[in-house]
Design a protein around this motif. Structure first.
Motif, PDB file in Angstrom:
ATOM      1  N   PRO A 112      97.617 -25.042 -12.400  1.00 31.11           N
ATOM      2  CA  PRO A 112      98.027 -25.728 -13.626  1.00 31.11           C
ATOM      3  C   PRO A 112      97.872 -27.242 -13.499  1.00 31.11           C
ATOM      4  O   PRO A 112      97.922 -27.803 -12.403  1.00 31.11           O
ATOM      5  CB  PRO A 112      99.504 -25.323 -13.772  1.00 31.11           C
ATOM      6  N   ASP A 113      97.684 -27.905 -14.640  1.00 33.79           N
ATOM      7  CA  ASP A 113      97.562 -29.365 -14.655  1.00 33.79           C
ATOM      8  C   ASP A 113      98.828 -30.014 -14.101  1.00 33.79           C
ATOM      9  O   ASP A 113      99.944 -29.556 -14.356  1.00 33.79           O
ATOM     10  CB  ASP A 113      97.311 -29.862 -16.074  1.00 33.79           C
ATOM     11  N   GLY A 114      98.631 -31.094 -13.375  1.00 37.34           N
ATOM     12  CA  GLY A 114      99.761 -31.873 -12.898  1.00 37.34           C
ATOM     13  C   GLY A 114     100.482 -31.289 -11.702  1.00 37.34           C
ATOM     14  O   GLY A 114     101.589 -31.710 -11.376  1.00 37.34           O
ATOM     15  N   VAL A 115      99.871 -30.316 -11.029  1.00 40.00           N
ATOM     16  CA  VAL A 115     100.532 -29.661  -9.907  1.00 40.00           C
ATOM     17  C   VAL A 115     100.220 -30.385  -8.602  1.00 40.00           C
ATOM     18  O   VAL A 115      99.082 -30.794  -8.367  1.00 40.00           O
ATOM     19  CB  VAL A 115     100.087 -28.184  -9.802  1.00 40.00           C
ATOM     20  N   SER A 116     101.237 -30.542  -7.767  1.00 41.46           N
ATOM     21  CA  SER A 116     101.032 -31.027  -6.399  1.00 41.46           C
ATOM     22  C   SER A 116     101.543 -29.954  -5.454  1.00 41.46           C
ATOM     23  O   SER A 116     102.510 -29.247  -5.757  1.00 41.46           O
ATOM     24  CB  SER A 116     101.773 -32.344  -6.162  1.00 41.46           C
ATOM     25  N   ILE A 117     100.875 -29.817  -4.318  1.00 38.57           N
ATOM     26  CA  ILE A 117     101.199 -28.757  -3.367  1.00 38.57           C
ATOM     27  C   ILE A 117     101.701 -29.387  -2.071  1.00 38.57           C
ATOM     28  O   ILE A 117     101.039 -30.235  -1.477  1.00 38.57           O
ATOM     29  CB  ILE A 117      99.972 -27.876  -3.089  1.00 38.57           C
ATOM     30  N   GLU A 118     102.879 -28.950  -1.662  1.00 39.19           N
ATOM     31  CA  GLU A 118     103.511 -29.445  -0.440  1.00 39.19           C
ATOM     32  C   GLU A 118     103.380 -28.382   0.648  1.00 39.19           C
ATOM     33  O   GLU A 118     103.740 -27.221   0.446  1.00 39.19           O
ATOM     34  CB  GLU A 118     104.980 -29.743  -0.719  1.00 39.19           C
ATOM     35  N   ILE A 119     102.868 -28.755   1.793  1.00 33.39           N
ATOM     36  CA  ILE A 119     102.754 -27.845   2.926  1.00 33.39           C
ATOM     37  C   ILE A 119     104.068 -27.884   3.716  1.00 33.39           C
ATOM     38  O   ILE A 119     104.417 -28.911   4.307  1.00 33.39           O
ATOM     39  CB  ILE A 119     101.586 -28.230   3.845  1.00 33.39           C
ATOM     40  N   ARG A 147     103.930 -22.847   1.464  1.00 35.33           N
ATOM     41  CA  ARG A 147     103.685 -23.970   0.549  1.00 35.33           C
ATOM     42  C   ARG A 147     104.711 -23.970  -0.582  1.00 35.33           C
ATOM     43  O   ARG A 147     105.230 -22.935  -0.979  1.00 35.33           O
ATOM     44  CB  ARG A 147     102.273 -23.880  -0.042  1.00 35.33           C
ATOM     45  N   ARG A 148     104.949 -25.170  -1.096  1.00 30.97           N
ATOM     46  CA  ARG A 148     105.805 -25.324  -2.277  1.00 30.97           C
ATOM     47  C   ARG A 148     105.031 -26.112  -3.321  1.00 30.97           C
ATOM     48  O   ARG A 148     104.485 -27.169  -3.040  1.00 30.97           O
ATOM     49  CB  ARG A 148     107.109 -26.046  -1.909  1.00 30.97           C
ATOM     50  N   HIS A 149     105.002 -25.573  -4.546  1.00 33.28           N
ATOM     51  CA  HIS A 149     104.270 -26.214  -5.636  1.00 33.28           C
ATOM     52  C   HIS A 149     105.260 -26.972  -6.527  1.00 33.28           C
ATOM     53  O   HIS A 149     106.333 -26.459  -6.863  1.00 33.28           O
ATOM     54  CB  HIS A 149     103.537 -25.168  -6.480  1.00 33.28           C
ATOM     55  N   TRP A 150     104.843 -28.181  -6.928  1.00 32.20           N
ATOM     56  CA  TRP A 150     105.668 -29.047  -7.775  1.00 32.20           C
ATOM     57  C   TRP A 150     104.930 -29.354  -9.071  1.00 32.20           C
ATOM     58  O   TRP A 150     103.704 -29.428  -9.099  1.00 32.20           O
ATOM     59  CB  TRP A 150     105.961 -30.370  -7.067  1.00 32.20           C
ATOM     60  N   CYS A 168      89.767 -18.236   8.280  1.00 31.15           N
ATOM     61  CA  CYS A 168      90.409 -19.554   8.294  1.00 31.15           C
ATOM     62  C   CYS A 168      89.599 -20.603   9.044  1.00 31.15           C
ATOM     63  O   CYS A 168      89.680 -21.794   8.725  1.00 31.15           O
ATOM     64  CB  CYS A 168      91.794 -19.447   8.924  1.00 31.15           C
ATOM     65  N   ARG A 169      88.855 -20.174  10.012  1.00 25.59           N
ATOM     66  CA  ARG A 169      88.076 -21.135  10.797  1.00 25.59           C
ATOM     67  C   ARG A 169      87.081 -21.893   9.943  1.00 25.59           C
ATOM     68  O   ARG A 169      86.619 -22.971  10.319  1.00 25.59           O
ATOM     69  CB  ARG A 169      87.347 -20.395  11.921  1.00 25.59           C
ATOM     70  N   ARG A 170      86.749 -21.344   8.786  1.00 20.13           N
ATOM     71  CA  ARG A 170      85.753 -21.976   7.905  1.00 20.13           C
ATOM     72  C   ARG A 170      86.387 -22.682   6.712  1.00 20.13           C
ATOM     73  O   ARG A 170      85.676 -23.170   5.840  1.00 20.13           O
ATOM     74  CB  ARG A 170      84.756 -20.907   7.417  1.00 20.13           C
ATOM     75  N   ILE A 171      87.704 -22.741   6.670  1.00 19.14           N
ATOM     76  CA  ILE A 171      88.392 -23.356   5.529  1.00 19.14           C
ATOM     77  C   ILE A 171      88.880 -24.753   5.916  1.00 19.14           C
ATOM     78  O   ILE A 171      89.630 -24.900   6.878  1.00 19.14           O
ATOM     79  CB  ILE A 171      89.585 -22.505   5.083  1.00 19.14           C
ATOM     80  N   PRO A 172      88.496 -25.793   5.184  1.00 18.15           N
ATOM     81  CA  PRO A 172      89.012 -27.140   5.461  1.00 18.15           C
ATOM     82  C   PRO A 172      90.522 -27.178   5.228  1.00 18.15           C
ATOM     83  O   PRO A 172      91.022 -26.649   4.232  1.00 18.15           O
ATOM     84  CB  PRO A 172      88.275 -28.025   4.449  1.00 18.15           C
ATOM     85  N   ALA A 173      91.253 -27.769   6.137  1.00 23.23           N
ATOM     86  CA  ALA A 173      92.710 -27.826   6.013  1.00 23.23           C
ATOM     87  C   ALA A 173      93.146 -28.502   4.720  1.00 23.23           C
ATOM     88  O   ALA A 173      94.167 -28.151   4.124  1.00 23.23           O
ATOM     89  CB  ALA A 173      93.301 -28.554   7.220  1.00 23.23           C
ATOM     90  N   LYS A 174      92.348 -29.467   4.250  1.00 26.76           N
ATOM     91  CA  LYS A 174      92.692 -30.209   3.032  1.00 26.76           C
ATOM     92  C   LYS A 174      92.716 -29.306   1.808  1.00 26.76           C
ATOM     93  O   LYS A 174      93.419 -29.601   0.825  1.00 26.76           O
ATOM     94  CB  LYS A 174      91.666 -31.327   2.822  1.00 26.76           C
ATOM     95  N   ALA A 175      91.973 -28.189   1.850  1.00 26.07           N
ATOM     96  CA  ALA A 175      91.893 -27.299   0.687  1.00 26.07           C
ATOM     97  C   ALA A 175      93.257 -26.749   0.307  1.00 26.07           C
ATOM     98  O   ALA A 175      93.535 -26.504  -0.877  1.00 26.07           O
ATOM     99  CB  ALA A 175      90.918 -26.154   0.974  1.00 26.07           C
ATOM    100  N   GLU A 177      96.000 -28.192   0.194  1.00 30.06           N
ATOM    101  CA  GLU A 177      96.826 -29.180  -0.496  1.00 30.06           C
ATOM    102  C   GLU A 177      96.441 -29.328  -1.965  1.00 30.06           C
ATOM    103  O   GLU A 177      97.137 -30.001  -2.723  1.00 30.06           O
ATOM    104  CB  GLU A 177      96.705 -30.539   0.194  1.00 30.06           C
ATOM    105  N   THR A 178      95.327 -28.688  -2.363  1.00 30.56           N
ATOM    106  CA  THR A 178      94.829 -28.915  -3.726  1.00 30.56           C
ATOM    107  C   THR A 178      94.444 -27.653  -4.484  1.00 30.56           C
ATOM    108  O   THR A 178      94.309 -27.701  -5.709  1.00 30.56           O
ATOM    109  CB  THR A 178      93.590 -29.833  -3.691  1.00 30.56           C
ATOM    110  N   LYS A 179      94.266 -26.528  -3.802  1.00 29.22           N
ATOM    111  CA  LYS A 179      93.707 -25.348  -4.458  1.00 29.22           C
ATOM    112  C   LYS A 179      94.618 -24.134  -4.308  1.00 29.22           C
ATOM    113  O   LYS A 179      95.370 -24.006  -3.346  1.00 29.22           O
ATOM    114  CB  LYS A 179      92.341 -25.000  -3.852  1.00 29.22           C
ATOM    115  N   THR A 180      94.515 -23.215  -5.303  1.00 32.99           N
ATOM    116  CA  THR A 180      95.169 -21.924  -5.152  1.00 32.99           C
ATOM    117  C   THR A 180      94.494 -21.154  -4.030  1.00 32.99           C
ATOM    118  O   THR A 180      93.332 -21.399  -3.690  1.00 32.99           O
ATOM    119  CB  THR A 180      95.080 -21.100  -6.443  1.00 32.99           C
TER     120      THR A 180
END
Length: 255
Positions: A112-119, A147-150, A168-175, A177-180
């Motif tokens: 959803p728009d405006g969502v931030s994801i906390e690890i 994770r917690r979504h805000w 998981c070895r092929r997934i960037p850790a940054k993903a 924080e931003t993606k479902t």
């Protein structure tokens, strides 16, 4: 402001409320009742609700219990108290923000728009305990995220994610924080999801959930269990999520 509503207008029945049917504190049960009146339009936005004395008499509880219940609604910005004027409805729960629980594959890919994801915790190796082995076989090992979504400055979703460690070895850790989670899997080259399942059940917030989602104790929540299977029959993803019950919406096309 609309005219004040009378006690008779707000009472659903002449029978007294049976608070013994729930282990929740009386003020929490009262807050749920009052919240539903706001949400349903029985207490319209702009209207003055009955006084503490009237509500205490209607619900057969102490005035202090009514005040505690109204404190919860005021914290949720549903009502506002004005000295010498009374208490007025200022908003509805669904006007704060809706969180649609998608019921199809495409909907799972969109945050959803405006969502931030906390690890809350990440890259912790462990095996899932909620896997449905009728869907496929378990991977040798999984990586775990919590994770917690805000949204709009409020937490609305907690998610526990298990992903096949080889994937998981092929997934960037940054993903994360931003993606479902489903979006992460779909965007991963070489990974083909052939089956995906989702189950939704309703429950109530225990003390830990109430703290993490900033909810009253025993407030309604929606539990969502998701899983995805690759072309080799391996369960590559298992997700257990919990939504605040006051923001959940299901839109399902029937035809």
């Amino acid at each position: 402001m609309d005219r004040k509503m009378t006690q008779a207008q707000t009472r659903n029945s002449t029978a007294p409320i049976d608070f013994s049917r729930s282990a929740a504190a009386r003020y929490v049960q009262l807050a749920s009742l009052f919240r539903r009146r706001v949400e349903s339009g029985q207490w319209p936005v702009g209207s003055q609700i009955p006084t503490v004395d009237e509500l205490a008499e209607e619900c057969q509880v102490a005035r202090a219990t009514v005040r505690q219940a109204l404190d919860l609604l005021q914290a949720e910005q549903l009502i506002e108290r004005y000295r010498a004027k009374g208490t007025f409805v200022t908003g509805k729960p669904q006007e704060q923000f809706w969180c649609e629980v998608a019921s199809n594959w495409d909907g799972q890919l969109i945050a959803p728009d405006g969502v931030s994801i906390e690890i809350l915790s990440a890259r912790d190796r462990r095996m899932p305990s909620s896997a449905d082995l009728s869907l496929g076989k378990l991977a040798q090992s999984y990586q775990y995220w919590h994770r917690r979504h805000w949204r709009n400055g409020r937490p609305y979703y907690l998610g526990e994610v298990f992903i096949d460690e080889k994937v998981c070895r092929r997934i960037p850790a940054k993903a994360f924080e931003t993606k479902t989670s489903m979006r992460i899997l779909r965007d991963l080259p070489g990974l083909e999801i052939v089956e995906a399942h989702q189950t939704l059940t309703l429950g109530s917030a225990d003390p830990e959930l109430a703290d993490l989602l900033q909810l009253p104790l025993n407030a309604p929540v929606a539990h969502v269990h998701r899983s995805a299977v690759d072309r080799n029959g391996t369960i590559v993803f298992i997700g257990d999520g919990i939504y605040r019950g006051d923001v959940v919406r299901l839109d399902i096309r029937l035809k």
